[in-house]
Design a protein around this motif. Structure first.
Motif, PDB file in Angstrom:
ATOM      1  N   GLY A   1     -29.249 -35.607  49.700  1.00  0.00           N
ATOM      2  CA  GLY A   1     -28.188 -36.475  50.178  1.00  0.00           C
ATOM      3  C   GLY A   1     -28.166 -36.642  51.683  1.00  0.00           C
ATOM      4  O   GLY A   1     -28.734 -35.844  52.437  1.00  0.00           O
ATOM      5  N   ILE A   2     -27.508 -37.707  52.096  1.00  0.00           N
ATOM      6  CA  ILE A   2     -27.262 -38.003  53.508  1.00  0.00           C
ATOM      7  C   ILE A   2     -25.791 -38.363  53.656  1.00  0.00           C
ATOM      8  O   ILE A   2     -25.257 -39.169  52.882  1.00  0.00           O
ATOM      9  CB  ILE A   2     -28.134 -39.173  54.006  1.00  0.00           C
ATOM     10  N   ASN A   3     -25.118 -37.743  54.608  1.00  0.00           N
ATOM     11  CA  ASN A   3     -23.750 -38.114  54.975  1.00  0.00           C
ATOM     12  C   ASN A   3     -23.753 -38.658  56.393  1.00  0.00           C
ATOM     13  O   ASN A   3     -24.317 -38.026  57.300  1.00  0.00           O
ATOM     14  CB  ASN A   3     -22.803 -36.912  54.899  1.00  0.00           C
ATOM     15  N   TYR A   4     -23.121 -39.815  56.575  1.00  0.00           N
ATOM     16  CA  TYR A   4     -22.980 -40.369  57.925  1.00  0.00           C
ATOM     17  C   TYR A   4     -21.490 -40.497  58.208  1.00  0.00           C
ATOM     18  O   TYR A   4     -20.782 -41.279  57.567  1.00  0.00           O
ATOM     19  CB  TYR A   4     -23.670 -41.721  58.048  1.00  0.00           C
ATOM     20  N   PHE A   5     -20.997 -39.689  59.160  1.00  0.00           N
ATOM     21  CA  PHE A   5     -19.578 -39.637  59.486  1.00  0.00           C
ATOM     22  C   PHE A   5     -19.293 -40.603  60.633  1.00  0.00           C
ATOM     23  O   PHE A   5     -19.558 -40.284  61.798  1.00  0.00           O
ATOM     24  CB  PHE A   5     -19.170 -38.216  59.871  1.00  0.00           C
ATOM     25  N   ILE A   6     -18.796 -41.769  60.302  1.00  0.00           N
ATOM     26  CA  ILE A   6     -18.466 -42.759  61.326  1.00  0.00           C
ATOM     27  C   ILE A   6     -17.268 -42.297  62.139  1.00  0.00           C
ATOM     28  O   ILE A   6     -17.238 -42.396  63.369  1.00  0.00           O
ATOM     29  CB  ILE A   6     -18.185 -44.122  60.677  1.00  0.00           C
ATOM     30  N   LYS A   7     -16.270 -41.735  61.440  1.00  0.00           N
ATOM     31  CA  LYS A   7     -15.103 -41.164  62.104  1.00  0.00           C
ATOM     32  C   LYS A   7     -14.640 -39.956  61.304  1.00  0.00           C
ATOM     33  O   LYS A   7     -13.612 -39.992  60.631  1.00  0.00           O
ATOM     34  CB  LYS A   7     -13.988 -42.196  62.221  1.00  0.00           C
ATOM     35  N   GLY A   8     -15.397 -38.881  61.365  1.00  0.00           N
ATOM     36  CA  GLY A   8     -15.085 -37.674  60.623  1.00  0.00           C
ATOM     37  C   GLY A   8     -14.977 -37.952  59.135  1.00  0.00           C
ATOM     38  O   GLY A   8     -15.669 -38.816  58.589  1.00  0.00           O
ATOM     39  N   GLN A   9     -14.093 -37.191  58.446  1.00  0.00           N
ATOM     40  CA  GLN A   9     -13.885 -37.417  57.017  1.00  0.00           C
ATOM     41  C   GLN A   9     -13.111 -38.707  56.753  1.00  0.00           C
ATOM     42  O   GLN A   9     -13.073 -39.182  55.615  1.00  0.00           O
ATOM     43  CB  GLN A   9     -13.133 -36.230  56.402  1.00  0.00           C
ATOM     44  N   ALA A  10     -12.490 -39.284  57.779  1.00  0.00           N
ATOM     45  CA  ALA A  10     -11.680 -40.482  57.586  1.00  0.00           C
ATOM     46  C   ALA A  10     -12.533 -41.698  57.229  1.00  0.00           C
ATOM     47  O   ALA A  10     -12.077 -42.594  56.517  1.00  0.00           O
ATOM     48  CB  ALA A  10     -10.860 -40.775  58.840  1.00  0.00           C
ATOM     49  N   LEU A  11     -13.772 -41.738  57.707  1.00  0.00           N
ATOM     50  CA  LEU A  11     -14.666 -42.856  57.395  1.00  0.00           C
ATOM     51  C   LEU A  11     -16.084 -42.316  57.292  1.00  0.00           C
ATOM     52  O   LEU A  11     -16.694 -41.945  58.292  1.00  0.00           O
ATOM     53  CB  LEU A  11     -14.581 -43.935  58.479  1.00  0.00           C
TER      54      LEU A  11
ATOM     55  N   LEU B   1     -19.996 -42.494  55.096  1.00  0.00           N
ATOM     56  CA  LEU B   1     -20.945 -43.130  54.194  1.00  0.00           C
ATOM     57  C   LEU B   1     -21.760 -42.043  53.502  1.00  0.00           C
ATOM     58  O   LEU B   1     -22.203 -41.082  54.146  1.00  0.00           O
ATOM     59  CB  LEU B   1     -21.880 -44.083  54.946  1.00  0.00           C
ATOM     60  N   ILE B   2     -21.974 -42.171  52.181  1.00  0.00           N
ATOM     61  CA  ILE B   2     -22.637 -41.152  51.374  1.00  0.00           C
ATOM     62  C   ILE B   2     -23.779 -41.786  50.602  1.00  0.00           C
ATOM     63  O   ILE B   2     -23.600 -42.814  49.941  1.00  0.00           O
ATOM     64  CB  ILE B   2     -21.646 -40.521  50.361  1.00  0.00           C
ATOM     65  N   LEU B   3     -24.957 -41.181  50.674  1.00  0.00           N
ATOM     66  CA  LEU B   3     -26.104 -41.628  49.895  1.00  0.00           C
ATOM     67  C   LEU B   3     -26.728 -40.417  49.215  1.00  0.00           C
ATOM     68  O   LEU B   3     -27.122 -39.460  49.880  1.00  0.00           O
ATOM     69  CB  LEU B   3     -27.138 -42.322  50.783  1.00  0.00           C
ATOM     70  N   ASN B   4     -26.793 -40.417  47.882  1.00  0.00           N
ATOM     71  CA  ASN B   4     -27.354 -39.313  47.094  1.00  0.00           C
ATOM     72  C   ASN B   4     -28.409 -39.815  46.133  1.00  0.00           C
ATOM     73  O   ASN B   4     -28.256 -40.877  45.518  1.00  0.00           O
ATOM     74  CB  ASN B   4     -26.267 -38.624  46.258  1.00  0.00           C
ATOM     75  N   TYR B   5     -29.484 -39.045  46.009  1.00  0.00           N
ATOM     76  CA  TYR B   5     -30.465 -39.250  44.944  1.00  0.00           C
ATOM     77  C   TYR B   5     -30.434 -38.022  44.042  1.00  0.00           C
ATOM     78  O   TYR B   5     -30.505 -36.882  44.531  1.00  0.00           O
ATOM     79  CB  TYR B   5     -31.876 -39.433  45.502  1.00  0.00           C
ATOM     80  N   VAL B   6     -30.315 -38.222  42.723  1.00  0.00           N
ATOM     81  CA  VAL B   6     -30.199 -37.126  41.770  1.00  0.00           C
ATOM     82  C   VAL B   6     -31.262 -37.282  40.689  1.00  0.00           C
ATOM     83  O   VAL B   6     -31.349 -38.329  40.034  1.00  0.00           O
ATOM     84  CB  VAL B   6     -28.802 -37.097  41.102  1.00  0.00           C
ATOM     85  N   PHE B   7     -32.064 -36.238  40.510  1.00  0.00           N
ATOM     86  CA  PHE B   7     -33.018 -36.175  39.397  1.00  0.00           C
ATOM     87  C   PHE B   7     -32.447 -35.218  38.369  1.00  0.00           C
ATOM     88  O   PHE B   7     -32.180 -34.057  38.667  1.00  0.00           O
ATOM     89  CB  PHE B   7     -34.382 -35.697  39.869  1.00  0.00           C
ATOM     90  N   CYS B   8     -32.223 -35.706  37.146  1.00  0.00           N
ATOM     91  CA  CYS B   8     -31.585 -34.925  36.086  1.00  0.00           C
ATOM     92  C   CYS B   8     -32.601 -34.532  35.023  1.00  0.00           C
ATOM     93  O   CYS B   8     -33.278 -35.406  34.453  1.00  0.00           O
ATOM     94  CB  CYS B   8     -30.462 -35.732  35.429  1.00  0.00           C
ATOM     95  N   GLN B   9     -32.711 -33.225  34.764  1.00  0.00           N
ATOM     96  CA  GLN B   9     -33.550 -32.704  33.683  1.00  0.00           C
ATOM     97  C   GLN B   9     -32.645 -32.153  32.586  1.00  0.00           C
ATOM     98  O   GLN B   9     -31.794 -31.313  32.851  1.00  0.00           O
ATOM     99  CB  GLN B   9     -34.449 -31.580  34.192  1.00  0.00           C
ATOM    100  N   ASN B  10     -32.822 -32.632  31.379  1.00  0.00           N
ATOM    101  CA  ASN B  10     -32.031 -32.181  30.241  1.00  0.00           C
ATOM    102  C   ASN B  10     -32.992 -31.869  29.106  1.00  0.00           C
ATOM    103  O   ASN B  10     -33.737 -32.740  28.654  1.00  0.00           O
ATOM    104  CB  ASN B  10     -31.032 -33.267  29.813  1.00  0.00           C
ATOM    105  N   GLU B  11     -32.997 -30.610  28.646  1.00  0.00           N
ATOM    106  CA  GLU B  11     -33.967 -30.188  27.643  1.00  0.00           C
ATOM    107  C   GLU B  11     -33.766 -30.893  26.303  1.00  0.00           C
ATOM    108  O   GLU B  11     -34.657 -30.891  25.468  1.00  0.00           O
ATOM    109  CB  GLU B  11     -33.895 -28.668  27.455  1.00  0.00           C
ATOM    110  N   ARG B  12     -32.585 -31.476  26.070  1.00  0.00           N
ATOM    111  CA  ARG B  12     -32.314 -32.151  24.802  1.00  0.00           C
ATOM    112  C   ARG B  12     -32.322 -33.669  24.915  1.00  0.00           C
ATOM    113  O   ARG B  12     -32.178 -34.364  23.922  1.00  0.00           O
ATOM    114  CB  ARG B  12     -30.961 -31.697  24.233  1.00  0.00           C
ATOM    115  N   GLU B  13     -32.441 -34.178  26.141  1.00  0.00           N
ATOM    116  CA  GLU B  13     -32.435 -35.616  26.349  1.00  0.00           C
ATOM    117  C   GLU B  13     -33.525 -35.994  27.339  1.00  0.00           C
ATOM    118  O   GLU B  13     -34.152 -35.136  27.952  1.00  0.00           O
ATOM    119  CB  GLU B  13     -31.064 -36.076  26.868  1.00  0.00           C
TER     120      GLU B  13
END
Length: 223
Positions: free
Chosen positions: A185-195, A197-209
Protein backbone atom coordinates in the motif's frame (compact mmCIF):
# COMPACT_ATOMS: atom_id res chain seq x y z
CA UNK A 1 -9.78 8.12 32.76
CA UNK A 2 -12.91 8.16 30.66
CA UNK A 3 -16.17 6.38 31.48
CA UNK A 4 -18.39 5.73 28.47
CA UNK A 5 -22.01 4.70 28.94
CA UNK A 6 -23.94 3.69 25.83
CA UNK A 7 -23.16 2.17 22.45
CA UNK A 8 -19.41 2.40 21.83
CA UNK A 9 -16.63 0.66 19.90
CA UNK A 10 -15.73 -2.75 21.30
CA UNK A 11 -11.96 -3.24 21.82
CA UNK A 12 -11.73 -6.82 20.46
CA UNK A 13 -8.10 -6.94 19.37
CA UNK A 14 -5.79 -3.99 18.80
CA UNK A 15 -6.72 -3.21 15.20
CA UNK A 16 -10.26 -4.51 15.69
CA UNK A 17 -10.93 -1.70 18.15
CA UNK A 18 -9.35 1.09 16.07
CA UNK A 19 -11.43 3.77 14.41
CA UNK A 20 -11.68 3.43 10.64
CA UNK A 21 -9.99 6.76 9.91
CA UNK A 22 -6.64 5.73 11.48
CA UNK A 23 -6.32 2.33 9.78
CA UNK A 24 -3.07 2.00 7.79
CA UNK A 25 -4.79 0.09 4.96
CA UNK A 26 -8.14 0.48 3.25
CA UNK A 27 -9.34 -2.81 4.80
CA UNK A 28 -8.81 -4.29 8.24
CA UNK A 29 -6.89 -7.55 8.67
CA UNK A 30 -8.90 -10.77 8.58
CA UNK A 31 -8.90 -11.32 12.36
CA UNK A 32 -9.84 -7.70 12.94
CA UNK A 33 -12.80 -7.66 10.57
CA UNK A 34 -13.98 -11.14 11.68
CA UNK A 35 -13.63 -10.97 15.49
CA UNK A 36 -13.71 -7.20 16.01
CA UNK A 37 -14.91 -4.00 14.31
CA UNK A 38 -18.14 -3.98 16.34
CA UNK A 39 -20.00 -1.74 18.75
CA UNK A 40 -21.72 -2.84 21.95
CA UNK A 41 -24.13 -1.34 24.47
CA UNK A 42 -22.82 -1.10 28.01
CA UNK A 43 -20.28 0.61 30.27
CA UNK A 44 -16.67 1.10 29.24
CA UNK A 45 -13.70 2.51 31.20
CA UNK A 46 -10.70 3.80 29.23
CA UNK A 47 -7.33 4.96 30.61
CA UNK A 48 -4.22 6.34 28.92
CA UNK A 49 -0.89 6.85 30.72
CA UNK A 50 2.78 7.08 29.78
CA UNK A 51 3.48 3.40 30.47
CA UNK A 52 0.08 1.75 30.02
CA UNK A 53 -3.33 2.25 28.44
CA UNK A 54 -6.39 0.08 28.82
CA UNK A 55 -10.03 -0.46 27.93
CA UNK A 56 -12.40 -2.53 30.11
CA UNK A 57 -16.08 -2.97 29.28
CA UNK A 58 -19.18 -4.83 30.48
CA UNK A 59 -21.69 -4.97 27.64
CA UNK A 60 -24.75 -6.60 26.23
CA UNK A 61 -23.65 -9.29 23.75
CA UNK A 62 -26.13 -7.93 21.19
CA UNK A 63 -24.89 -6.64 17.83
CA UNK A 64 -26.71 -4.16 15.55
CA UNK A 65 -29.60 -3.75 18.05
CA UNK A 66 -31.16 -7.10 17.17
CA UNK A 67 -31.98 -7.87 20.84
CA UNK A 68 -31.79 -5.79 24.01
CA UNK A 69 -29.86 -8.21 26.23
CA UNK A 70 -29.28 -11.74 24.85
CA UNK A 71 -26.42 -12.20 27.33
CA UNK A 72 -23.54 -10.47 29.11
CA UNK A 73 -20.11 -9.79 27.63
CA UNK A 74 -16.72 -8.77 29.01
CA UNK A 75 -14.14 -7.06 26.82
CA UNK A 76 -10.74 -6.03 28.14
CA UNK A 77 -7.51 -4.88 26.50
CA UNK A 78 -4.23 -3.60 28.04
CA UNK A 79 -1.21 -2.08 26.27
CA UNK A 80 2.15 -1.80 28.02
CA UNK A 81 4.54 0.91 26.78
CA UNK A 82 7.99 0.11 28.25
CA UNK A 83 9.66 3.06 26.50
CA UNK A 84 6.96 5.54 27.39
CA UNK A 85 9.22 7.62 29.66
CA UNK A 86 12.07 8.03 27.15
CA UNK A 87 10.47 10.77 24.98
CA UNK A 88 10.90 8.64 21.84
CA UNK A 89 14.70 8.51 22.07
CA UNK A 90 14.71 4.74 21.61
CA UNK A 91 11.50 4.56 19.63
CA UNK A 92 8.04 3.46 20.72
CA UNK A 93 7.34 -0.11 21.87
CA UNK A 94 3.80 -1.38 22.54
CA UNK A 95 3.00 -4.83 23.99
CA UNK A 96 -0.69 -5.61 24.30
CA UNK A 97 -3.17 -8.35 25.06
CA UNK A 98 -6.84 -8.81 25.73
CA UNK A 99 -9.94 -10.99 26.07
CA UNK A 100 -13.48 -10.87 24.76
CA UNK A 101 -15.88 -13.40 26.32
CA UNK A 102 -19.63 -13.65 26.63
CA UNK A 103 -22.85 -15.49 25.84
CA UNK A 104 -25.24 -14.92 22.94
CA UNK A 105 -27.16 -18.16 22.32
CA UNK A 106 -23.75 -19.80 22.71
CA UNK A 107 -20.58 -19.09 24.71
CA UNK A 108 -17.68 -17.44 22.91
CA UNK A 109 -14.13 -16.47 23.85
CA UNK A 110 -11.57 -14.50 21.82
CA UNK A 111 -8.03 -13.87 23.09
CA UNK A 112 -5.25 -11.92 21.41
CA UNK A 113 -1.76 -10.48 21.68
CA UNK A 114 -0.13 -7.54 19.94
CA UNK A 115 3.37 -6.05 19.57
CA UNK A 116 4.63 -3.03 17.65
CA UNK A 117 7.81 -1.02 17.40
CA UNK A 118 8.20 2.40 15.82
CA UNK A 119 11.51 4.20 15.36
CA UNK A 120 11.78 7.42 13.41
CA UNK A 121 10.40 6.60 9.93
CA UNK A 122 10.09 2.82 10.41
CA UNK A 123 7.27 0.80 11.98
CA UNK A 124 6.61 -2.94 12.34
CA UNK A 125 3.79 -4.75 14.15
CA UNK A 126 2.33 -8.21 14.77
CA UNK A 127 -1.03 -9.36 16.10
CA UNK A 128 -2.38 -12.86 16.82
CA UNK A 129 -5.91 -13.91 17.82
CA UNK A 130 -7.52 -17.21 18.80
CA UNK A 131 -11.28 -17.72 19.05
CA UNK A 132 -13.30 -20.52 20.59
CA UNK A 133 -16.49 -19.14 19.11
CA UNK A 134 -16.77 -15.41 18.36
CA UNK A 135 -19.33 -12.62 18.20
CA UNK A 136 -18.00 -10.28 15.54
CA UNK A 137 -19.78 -9.21 12.39
CA UNK A 138 -21.50 -12.62 12.62
CA UNK A 139 -21.99 -15.04 15.54
CA UNK A 140 -20.05 -18.29 15.13
CA UNK A 141 -19.24 -21.40 17.17
CA UNK A 142 -16.09 -22.17 15.13
CA UNK A 143 -12.61 -22.40 16.58
CA UNK A 144 -10.58 -20.00 14.49
CA UNK A 145 -7.24 -18.22 14.61
CA UNK A 146 -5.04 -15.94 12.58
CA UNK A 147 -2.34 -13.30 12.59
CA UNK A 148 -0.99 -10.44 10.55
CA UNK A 149 2.28 -8.53 10.39
CA UNK A 150 2.85 -5.08 8.92
CA UNK A 151 5.96 -3.07 8.06
CA UNK A 152 5.87 0.54 6.95
CA UNK A 153 8.28 3.33 6.09
CA UNK A 154 7.65 7.06 5.90
CA UNK A 155 9.51 8.26 2.80
CA UNK A 156 8.43 11.86 3.44
CA UNK A 157 6.06 13.45 5.93
CA UNK A 158 3.26 13.02 3.39
CA UNK A 159 4.20 9.75 1.63
CA UNK A 160 4.13 6.38 3.45
CA UNK A 161 4.68 2.91 1.94
CA UNK A 162 3.64 -0.27 3.73
CA UNK A 163 3.19 -4.03 3.31
CA UNK A 164 1.24 -6.69 5.24
CA UNK A 165 1.10 -10.48 5.44
CA UNK A 166 -2.26 -11.70 6.75
CA UNK A 167 -3.23 -15.33 7.53
CA UNK A 168 -6.57 -16.65 8.82
CA UNK A 169 -8.00 -20.12 9.54
CA UNK A 170 -11.81 -19.75 9.78
CA UNK A 171 -12.38 -23.27 11.14
CA UNK A 172 -9.54 -25.12 12.87
CA UNK A 173 -11.56 -28.38 12.86
CA UNK A 174 -11.50 -28.47 9.03
CA UNK A 175 -8.38 -28.82 6.93
CA UNK A 176 -7.39 -27.05 3.72
CA UNK A 177 -9.32 -23.82 4.34
CA UNK A 178 -6.49 -21.39 5.10
CA UNK A 179 -6.86 -17.85 3.75
CA UNK A 180 -3.85 -15.63 3.10
CA UNK A 181 -3.70 -12.03 1.95
CA UNK A 182 -0.58 -10.15 0.79
CA UNK A 183 -1.06 -6.38 0.71
CA UNK A 184 1.14 -3.55 -0.56
CA UNK A 185 0.00 0.00 0.00
CA UNK A 186 0.74 3.69 -0.38
CA UNK A 187 -0.72 6.45 1.79
CA UNK A 188 -0.44 10.08 0.71
CA UNK A 189 -1.40 12.52 3.49
CA UNK A 190 -2.40 15.78 1.85
CA UNK A 191 -3.42 17.22 5.22
CA UNK A 192 -2.78 14.58 7.86
CA UNK A 193 -5.64 12.16 8.52
CA UNK A 194 -8.11 14.89 7.49
CA UNK A 195 -7.33 14.41 3.78
CA UNK A 196 -5.63 11.19 2.70
CA UNK A 197 -5.28 9.20 -0.52
CA UNK A 198 -5.00 5.39 -0.21
CA UNK A 199 -3.84 2.88 -2.81
CA UNK A 200 -3.69 -0.87 -1.97
CA UNK A 201 -2.93 -3.97 -3.99
CA UNK A 202 -4.09 -7.26 -2.40
CA UNK A 203 -3.26 -10.79 -3.55
CA UNK A 204 -5.65 -13.29 -1.95
CA UNK A 205 -4.83 -17.01 -1.59
CA UNK A 206 -7.69 -19.27 -0.52
CA UNK A 207 -7.11 -23.02 -0.33
CA UNK A 208 -10.80 -23.70 -1.10
CA UNK A 209 -11.33 -21.07 -3.78
CA UNK A 210 -9.53 -19.57 -6.75
CA UNK A 211 -6.81 -17.00 -5.99
CA UNK A 212 -7.79 -13.40 -6.63
CA UNK A 213 -6.36 -9.90 -6.96
CA UNK A 214 -7.74 -6.58 -5.72
CA UNK A 215 -6.77 -2.99 -6.38
CA UNK A 216 -8.35 -0.61 -3.86
CA UNK A 217 -8.26 3.17 -4.18
CA UNK A 218 -9.73 5.32 -1.41
CA UNK A 219 -10.02 8.95 -0.42
CA UNK A 220 -10.41 9.92 3.24
CA UNK A 221 -12.00 13.27 4.06
CA UNK A 222 -12.66 14.31 7.66
CA UNK A 223 -14.64 17.48 8.25
Amino acid sequence: HKIIVGNSRNQVGFEGGMGSYVLPFAMRSQISRTFGNTRALGVRVVGDYDLVDYSVALNSSDRFFKEFFPGAEFTGWVNLKPLGKTDGKYGTLVLGGGLNAGHNDTDYTVGGAYASYRYKKFMANFEYSYADGYNGRVLSQNRANGFYSTVSYRITQKLHVLARYDQFDPNMDIGDDMRREYTAGINYFIKGQALRLILNYVFCQNEREQDSHRIIFGTQILL
